[in-house]
Structure formats: C-alpha cells, structure tokens
Write an enzyme that holds these catalytic residues in place. Structure first.
Site, PDB file in Angstrom:
ATOM      1  N   ASP A  32       2.693 -27.621 -14.386  1.00 39.33           N
ATOM      2  CA  ASP A  32       3.920 -27.506 -15.301  1.00 39.33           C
ATOM      3  C   ASP A  32       3.407 -27.782 -16.543  1.00 39.33           C
ATOM      4  O   ASP A  32       2.270 -28.524 -16.850  1.00 39.33           O
ATOM      5  CB  ASP A  32       4.983 -28.581 -14.488  1.00 39.33           C
ATOM      6  CG  ASP A  32       6.414 -27.910 -15.003  1.00 39.33           C
ATOM      7  OD1 ASP A  32       6.702 -27.641 -16.277  1.00 39.33           O
ATOM      8  OD2 ASP A  32       7.178 -27.816 -14.078  1.00 39.33           O
ATOM      9  N   ASP A  49       0.220 -25.105 -20.327  1.00 43.94           N
ATOM     10  CA  ASP A  49       1.381 -24.511 -21.169  1.00 43.94           C
ATOM     11  C   ASP A  49       1.087 -23.034 -20.678  1.00 43.94           C
ATOM     12  O   ASP A  49       0.307 -22.398 -21.104  1.00 43.94           O
ATOM     13  CB  ASP A  49       1.261 -24.828 -22.350  1.00 43.94           C
ATOM     14  CG  ASP A  49       2.372 -23.848 -23.198  1.00 43.94           C
ATOM     15  OD1 ASP A  49       2.995 -23.103 -22.767  1.00 43.94           O
ATOM     16  OD2 ASP A  49       2.513 -24.102 -24.555  1.00 43.94           O
ATOM     17  N   LEU A  50       2.004 -22.352 -19.988  1.00 42.77           N
ATOM     18  CA  LEU A  50       2.201 -20.947 -19.662  1.00 42.77           C
ATOM     19  C   LEU A  50       1.518 -19.895 -20.818  1.00 42.77           C
ATOM     20  O   LEU A  50       1.215 -18.955 -20.742  1.00 42.77           O
ATOM     21  CB  LEU A  50       3.185 -20.483 -18.979  1.00 42.77           C
ATOM     22  CG  LEU A  50       3.828 -21.185 -17.611  1.00 42.77           C
ATOM     23  CD1 LEU A  50       5.081 -20.810 -17.090  1.00 42.77           C
ATOM     24  CD2 LEU A  50       2.682 -20.423 -16.567  1.00 42.77           C
ATOM     25  N   HIS A 111      19.799 -12.607 -12.042  1.00 43.12           N
ATOM     26  CA  HIS A 111      20.308 -12.225 -13.393  1.00 43.12           C
ATOM     27  C   HIS A 111      19.301 -10.902 -13.999  1.00 43.12           C
ATOM     28  O   HIS A 111      19.786 -10.395 -15.084  1.00 43.12           O
ATOM     29  CB  HIS A 111      20.375 -13.326 -14.539  1.00 43.12           C
ATOM     30  CG  HIS A 111      21.104 -14.194 -13.954  1.00 43.12           C
ATOM     31  ND1 HIS A 111      22.407 -14.350 -13.922  1.00 43.12           N
ATOM     32  CD2 HIS A 111      20.901 -15.736 -13.258  1.00 43.12           C
ATOM     33  CE1 HIS A 111      23.088 -15.182 -13.348  1.00 43.12           C
ATOM     34  NE2 HIS A 111      22.195 -16.018 -12.945  1.00 43.12           N
ATOM     35  N   TYR A 134      17.301 -14.106 -20.621  1.00 46.22           N
ATOM     36  CA  TYR A 134      16.698 -14.478 -19.390  1.00 46.22           C
ATOM     37  C   TYR A 134      16.563 -13.349 -18.450  1.00 46.22           C
ATOM     38  O   TYR A 134      15.526 -13.285 -17.853  1.00 46.22           O
ATOM     39  CB  TYR A 134      17.460 -15.514 -18.860  1.00 46.22           C
ATOM     40  CG  TYR A 134      17.194 -16.111 -17.533  1.00 46.22           C
ATOM     41  CD1 TYR A 134      15.942 -16.923 -17.290  1.00 46.22           C
ATOM     42  CD2 TYR A 134      18.147 -16.021 -16.584  1.00 46.22           C
ATOM     43  CE1 TYR A 134      15.787 -17.280 -16.041  1.00 46.22           C
ATOM     44  CE2 TYR A 134      17.637 -16.471 -15.298  1.00 46.22           C
ATOM     45  CZ  TYR A 134      16.381 -16.974 -15.075  1.00 46.22           C
ATOM     46  OH  TYR A 134      16.070 -17.436 -13.551  1.00 46.22           O
TER      47      TYR A 134
HETATM   48  C1  15L Z   1      19.473 -18.470 -12.116  1.00 47.45           C
HETATM   49  O1  15L Z   1      18.452 -17.404 -12.186  1.00 47.45           O
HETATM   50  C2  15L Z   1      19.187 -19.951 -12.593  1.00 47.45           C
HETATM   51  O2  15L Z   1      17.650 -20.195 -12.642  1.00 47.45           O
HETATM   52  C3  15L Z   1      19.806 -20.887 -12.094  1.00 47.45           C
HETATM   53  O3  15L Z   1      19.797 -22.058 -12.651  1.00 47.45           O
HETATM   54  C4  15L Z   1      21.246 -20.390 -11.715  1.00 47.45           C
HETATM   55  O4  15L Z   1      21.857 -20.343 -12.850  1.00 47.45           O
HETATM   56  C5  15L Z   1      21.202 -19.380 -10.777  1.00 47.45           C
HETATM   57  O5  15L Z   1      20.369 -18.103 -11.419  1.00 47.45           O
HETATM   58  C6  15L Z   1      22.649 -18.444 -10.428  1.00 47.45           C
HETATM   59  O6  15L Z   1      22.923 -17.416 -10.845  1.00 47.45           O
HETATM   60  O7  15L Z   1      23.514 -19.399  -9.997  1.00 47.45           O
END
Ligand code: 15L
Length: 271
Positions: A32, A49-50, A111, A134
């Site tokens: 990390d 660091d990625l 997401h 994201y």
């Molecule tokens: C995600 O991708 C996040 O990393 C997590 O913190 C939540 O927000 C989750 O989705 C979610 O959709 O509940």
C-alpha cells in the site's frame, strides 16, 4: 506454495482480508502507499505508490498472483482517480507482465454499471454505464485486464464488487451485499482455477434481491454462503434514516448516480 501480492492492504477490504488470506496463502506480500497501523511481525509489507511503475515492478518480483485492491475506492477529483486508478492500474498490469506474474484479480466495481436501473437484471455482457469518474476508472481497469489477458496471456479476473462487509447497510445494499468469506472464495477462483483466461464476475453474495446475473461465477464453482436477506430488518431500519434520493434510488449505483447529477433522468434510461 504460491506467493501472492495484495495491494491496498491498508484499505477497508485489504484490512479484513489480512485476517482471512494467510490461512490459504501463507506466503502473502502486502502493499500500500502507507503501512497498515497494526502490522504484525509475521506479515510482509512492501510500500509502493501505484503511480510509480518502477516501484510497482519491484513489489511484483517473485510473485505468482496478485490481488489488486489498491487505488482510490470511491468518487474523487479527476487527478486522484487518474493517478491511483488509471495510471496505477495500468502500471500494475504492466509490472505483472514484466515480472512474469501468472494471475491478476482486479477489484472492479458495481459502479461500472451504476446507471442501469434497479428494475433491470444485468449480466457481464452488457455495455458499461459508469456512474462516476471512479466507475469510469474501473471500466478502464477491466479493459486493461482484457488486453493483458489476450495479448500477453495473463490470467485475469475482474470482480465487480458490490458492497463488502459483515451486513448490508441499507436497502440498496440488500441487492449487492458481499461477505469477506465470499470475496475470498472469488479471489481463490481467480488465482487458482485452471480455466481462467479473462473473466468478469460480480462480487456479490447470495442475495435474493440481486440485480445481477452472476451465473458465470457459479460455472467456475462459486458457492456463496452470505445471504443479504438475513439482515433485512437491519437494512430496512437504516434505510428509514436516509433522505429520499429520486435519482440515486432509481439506479443501481445509488448516490454515486445522484452526486453531481445535472442530466435528464428521463433520458438516462429508456426501457
Ligand atoms: C464501491 O465500489 C466502493 O468502493 C464502496 O466504498 C461502496 O461505496 C460500494 O461501491 C457501494 O456501491 O456500496
């Protein structure tokens, strides 16, 4: 004994998996940006660091498989997402290729698909509809994974993780709940199943209200033990404390959809 690298070891998922993975993978290397606060003397930690390719390459040395949970895990400013998730994920796959790593399990996210409405059931074969910068970065990560599988022969599994935890936090999470134990099972399939070339699975437990067809994961032997409905009362009570969110409550991505939303909701989805 395979050597497994887990990035994001100080994050929410990484912290929990540090308790569960050593029983299965005793030769576990943690990485990390910052060292976990409670690192014990029998854990191996390598800082990286990625966004720094040379650093990422050095943590991949001698590694057989990678669990890539590193990066920024919620919506954030473009530059943060760019460095941690776009450049960082590219660097991870490129470093894995250079170091001859055989398997990568990539923590994608629900997401990537957030703007599908809750009344639709989707598989892993539909067009991405990300709900955030994201989400876009996770679509990018899945695409890089496909490239490195097809062009360079890396075995890649993308897990579109729902909501990881011990119990679903609200109504939405009853559909996307994922227990730590079930995530470990999916990681093991990604690291070990002989049939893996490039796969996308939903990171979800057995949820009766699921919006996702996760049959591909079941074909690979996934048998989740977590069940969101066992926590229905808790989730419903928590939901009652939340304000109504007309956009977020309609789409699978929830508040990720309504945040910064100034579109035309009637045009986002037409059945
Ligand atoms: C995600 O991708 C996040 O990393 C997590 O913190 C939540 O927000 C989750 O989705 C979610 O959709 O509940």
């Amino acid at each position: 004994m395979p050597r497994i690298l887990m990035t994001g070891a100080s994050g929410g998922i990484g912290t929990r998996l540090r308790e569960l993975l050593p029983k299965i993978y005793p030769d576990l290397v943690l990485s990390d940006l910052t060292e976990p606060a409670n690192l014990s003397s029998n854990e191996t930690f390598k800082q990286a660091d990625l966004a720094d390719l040379a650093a990422v390459e050095s943590i991949c040395e001698g590694v057989d498989g990678i669990l890539h949970f590193g990066g920024f895990s919620v919506e954030g400013p473009w530059d943060t997402i760019l460095q941690a998730n776009i450049i960082g994920t590219y660097n991870l796959f490129e470093a894995a290729r250079r170091q001859g790593v055989k398997r990568v399990v990539f923590a994608s996210s629900n997401h990537t698909m957030g703007f599908y409405p809750r009344h639709s059931r989707i598989g892993t074969d539909v067009t991405p509809r990300p709900d955030s910068r994201y989400g876009v970065s996770k679509v990018f990560g899945e695409a890089v994974g496909a490239l490195y599988a097809d062009k360079h022969g890396l075995g890649v599994t993308c897990l579109r993780i729902g909501n990881f935890g011990d119990r679903p936090l609200d109504q939405r999470r009853l559909s996307i709940f994922l227990t730590p134990e079930d995530l470990v099972q999916l990681c093991q399939i990604g690291l070990e199943h002989p049939g893996i070339h490039f796969e996308v699975f939903y990171g979800a437990s057995y949820n009766e209200r699921a919006w996702w067809d996760n049959s591909r994961a079941y074909e690979f032997g996934y048998r989740p033990s977590g069940r969101a409905e066992d926590f229905r009362e808790h989730a419903t009570a928590e939901q009652a404390k939340l304000p109504a969110d007309p956009v977020g409550d309609f789409y699978q991505g929830g508040a990720f959809c309504s945040t910064e939303f100034d579109g035309d909701a009637s045009r986002v989805w037409k059945p």
